[in-house]
Design an enzyme around this catalytic site. Structure first.
Site, mmCIF file in Angstrom:
data_model
loop_
_atom_site.group_PDB
_atom_site.id
_atom_site.type_symbol
_atom_site.label_atom_id
_atom_site.label_comp_id
_atom_site.label_asym_id
_atom_site.label_seq_id
_atom_site.Cartn_x
_atom_site.Cartn_y
_atom_site.Cartn_z
ATOM 1 C CG ASP A 99 1.742 3.241 4.642
ATOM 2 O OD1 ASP A 99 0.645 2.815 5.030
ATOM 3 O OD2 ASP A 99 2.665 2.481 4.264
ATOM 4 C CG ASP A 137 -3.442 3.091 5.280
ATOM 5 O OD1 ASP A 137 -4.578 2.825 4.822
ATOM 6 O OD2 ASP A 137 -2.754 2.276 5.915
ATOM 7 C CG ASP A 168 -0.158 0.213 2.538
ATOM 8 O OD1 ASP A 168 1.094 0.270 2.508
ATOM 9 O OD2 ASP A 168 -0.797 0.335 3.592
HETATM 10 P P1 UTP Z 1 2.417 -1.057 6.515
HETATM 11 O O1 UTP Z 1 1.512 -2.124 7.009
HETATM 12 O O2 UTP Z 1 1.913 -0.227 5.405
HETATM 13 O O3 UTP Z 1 3.791 -1.767 6.168
HETATM 14 O O4 UTP Z 1 2.735 -0.132 7.740
HETATM 15 P P2 UTP Z 1 4.978 -1.302 5.230
HETATM 16 O O5 UTP Z 1 6.189 -1.383 6.049
HETATM 17 O O6 UTP Z 1 4.677 0.013 4.587
HETATM 18 O O7 UTP Z 1 5.066 -2.427 4.156
HETATM 19 P P3 UTP Z 1 4.093 -2.697 2.912
HETATM 20 O O8 UTP Z 1 3.040 -1.638 2.850
HETATM 21 O O9 UTP Z 1 3.520 -4.065 3.166
HETATM 22 O O10 UTP Z 1 4.969 -2.675 1.721
HETATM 23 C C1 UTP Z 1 3.701 0.881 7.731
HETATM 24 C C2 UTP Z 1 3.971 1.347 9.119
HETATM 25 O O11 UTP Z 1 2.843 2.037 9.617
HETATM 26 C C3 UTP Z 1 2.494 1.524 10.882
HETATM 27 C C4 UTP Z 1 3.048 0.137 10.952
HETATM 28 O O12 UTP Z 1 3.409 -0.183 12.264
HETATM 29 C C5 UTP Z 1 4.259 0.193 10.066
HETATM 30 O O13 UTP Z 1 5.377 0.474 10.861
HETATM 31 N N1 UTP Z 1 1.025 1.501 11.005
HETATM 32 C C6 UTP Z 1 0.272 0.869 10.069
HETATM 33 C C7 UTP Z 1 0.437 2.092 12.075
HETATM 34 O O14 UTP Z 1 1.132 2.678 12.931
HETATM 35 N N2 UTP Z 1 -0.920 2.045 12.212
HETATM 36 C C8 UTP Z 1 -1.708 1.416 11.311
HETATM 37 O O15 UTP Z 1 -2.947 1.399 11.458
HETATM 38 C C9 UTP Z 1 -1.092 0.816 10.200
HETATM 39 MN MN MN Z 2 2.819 0.440 3.608
#
Ligand code: UTP
Ligand code: MN
Length: 496
Positions: free
Chosen positions: A305, A420, A303
């Site tokens: 972020d 997100d 995703d």
């Molecule tokens: P992700 O699940 O998006 O993982 O969370 P990522 O590292 O970007 O890897 P992809 O997307 O699978 O490639 C990113 C960061 O955001 C935090 C998670 O702890 C992670 O460190 N996060 C995610 C939150 O703090 N709250 C949430 O609701 C979701």
């Molecule tokens: Mn992510």
């Protein structure tokens, strides 16, 4: 777990085989740089869309990927299949007998690491070990056994980061955080070439089904398990059933294909630009930052972020709703759900809850834009805005929305991407950035370190010093590391 029968285990491909450029493969536009390596991706359990994506990715990087199994294939790559299953499949579909080919059966980890390295890596037991431990971690997660999940995830991550090849158990002497169970699995694979516990899991119907259902956006373990116990097994069965889906799950099911195809960096950068543009329409001096895996310099992710903030705290209030509504009417957002805090089932780890206002969304990204950007033809223009295709976004009328969603899902011009959007008050921005950059394992370890060694409580909002009974403000990530008494760790070193 795909494995190579012992006698045929690949001795490794020389890494210096970059040969003269020539055109090859079925896509004449990409140059084959490593002609001695021929990759065949097994579609079973990978899915057609994901396979197509991985094929294109590899070809862009100069790898030769064959659509069909043939003599010139050196690496058969599979995901979540046992070695035997792959051999049976090749026998049935391609008429290739078990003894009839000399290709190596390798794990998807070999493939992804080779893509990351930009060249074919040697096949090592490490790839198989990592994958086996990942399967065990996933299974633990599906059984809601958090401690086991963490232990296996850590073990897999440790193997990934080892700077040397693991061939015997002695290679693992003195490595902390490698539990008894993980060691047992590693030992079995090193000795027999396979681990029965992992093989059994991969063939286990409940494991397969729960993995399939939890791959739907909005579906957690509890829901997946409930459906499994009701007798449902496939997405088509779920679609045909009268199970009541949430709006989020409906969207997840509708866009399931696209959402299981990885997001590229180009797409992530483009989405950041699109959001920035939308945000600036309403608040020209707001700041949008790409966090998550892409900030850690990963090339692909599941995703995008994005953090949104404004240097003048308070200005950001009400912004998200405006932005999301506008993007929805522009057809840029296909699904969006604004929440104040994430007490959703999907967050299994209590310590990653935060209370920021956020929008869990699905973007409809114009493929044409991505292609343009990739060929460096992107012009600054209004074409970033959407066309007449309407997403449902925050629409009230479910039925009408349903029709629009189906129309959008069938839209071959757009790729659905999970995004997100997180709105952060400026005073918490450094903590939010640290928390949302990840990786999850890194965040866990950092928070654990803060608690155990510094008696401090770290979250995406703040750092609380329990002894001083005070919050420690920070304007940058660097300042947070100083508070923790640690040397600064740059994002790309937070992957493990
Ligand atoms: P992700 O699940 O998006 O993982 O969370 P990522 O590292 O970007 O890897 P992809 O997307 O699978 O490639 C990113 C960061 O955001 C935090 C998670 O702890 C992670 O460190 N996060 C995610 C939150 O703090 N709250 C949430 O609701 C979701
Ligand atoms: Mn992510």
């Amino acid at each position: 777990m795909a494995l190579l029968p012992r006698k045929r285990r690949c001795k490794g491909i020389p890494t210096s085989i970059a040969s003269q450029d020539h055109l090859g493969g079925s896509n004449p536009n990409d140059r084959v740089r490593f002609s001695e390596v021929g990759i065949f991706l097994v579609e079973r359990r990978m899915g057609a869309s994901r396979r197509r994506f991985l094929t294109e990715l590899a070809r862009k990087k100069g790898f030769r990927v064959e659509e069909q199994m043939s003599e010139s294939v050196t690496h058969v790559v599979s995901e979540n299949n046992t070695g035997n299953e792959v051999l049976e499949l090749l026998e049935k579909q391609n008429g290739i007998s078990r003894t009839g080919f000399n290709a190596a059966l390798v794990e998807i980890t070999w493939f992804t690491e080779s893509m990351g390295a930009g060249r074919p890596l040697e096949v090592e037991s490490r790839h198989q070990l990592q994958e086996a431990l990942k399967v065990l971690a996933e299974s633990a997660e599906l059984n809601e056994s958090e401690a086991r999940n963490l232990a296996f995830s850590r073990a897999s991550s440790i193997l990934k980061s080892l700077p040397y090849t693991v061939t015997t158990m002695e290679d693992l002497q003195g490595i902390p955080n490698l539990g008894v169970h993980s060691r047992k699995v590693i030992k079995e694979i090193l000795e027999d070439g396979t681990c029965s516990e992992v093989e059994n899991l991969l063939r286990n119907e409940r494991y397969q089904t729960l993995k399939r259902f939890t791959s739907i956006f909005g579906v957690g373990v509890k829901t997946a398990d409930k459906w499994y116990r009701e007798g449902l097994r496939t997405l088509d069965e779920l679609r045909a059933s009268d199970v009541k889906l949430t709006r989020e799950q409906e969207a997840g099911l509708l866009y399931h294909n696209d959402l299981n195809v990885p997001v590229t960096r180009t797409e992530a950068d483009l989405i950041k630009q699109i959001v920035e543009r939308a945000v600036h329409k309403f608040l020209p001096t707001a700041v949008v930052t790409l966090a998550g895996g892409f900030r850690r310099e990963k090339e692909i992710g599941h995703d995008v972020d994005l953090l949104i903030t404004h240097p003048e705290e308070g200005k950001e209030e009400g912004l998200l709703c405006q932005v999301v509504n506008w993007m929805t009417t522009e057809g840029l957002i296909l699904y969006g759900d604004i929440t104040g805090s994430s007490h959703k089932e999907r967050s299994k780890e209590p310590e990653i809850f935060d209370h920021f206002e956020k929008c869990l969304s699905i973007f409809g990204l114009k493929k044409e834009l991505v292609n343009n950007l990739e060929s460096k033809n992107l012009r600054n223009s209004d074409s970033l805005a959407g066309d007449e295709t309407q997403g449902i976004g925050l629409a009230d009328h479910k039925e009408a929305a349903q029709q629009v969603m189906v129309a959008a899902a069938c839209n071959k011009d757009r790729k659905a991407v999970r995004v997100d959007l997180v709105v952060v008050p400026y005073s918490q921005y450094a903590y939010a950035l640290l928390g949302w950059t990840g990786s999850r394992l890194f965040e866990r370890d950092l928070r654990r370190y803060a608690k155990r060694l510094k008696n401090m409580s770290l979250s995406s909002h703040s750092l609380f010093d329990i002894e001083q009974n005070a919050f420690l403000p920070a304007a940058t990530e660097e300042e947070i590391f100083v508070h923790l008494g640690l040397e600064y760790i740059p994002p790309h070193e937070r992957n493990a």
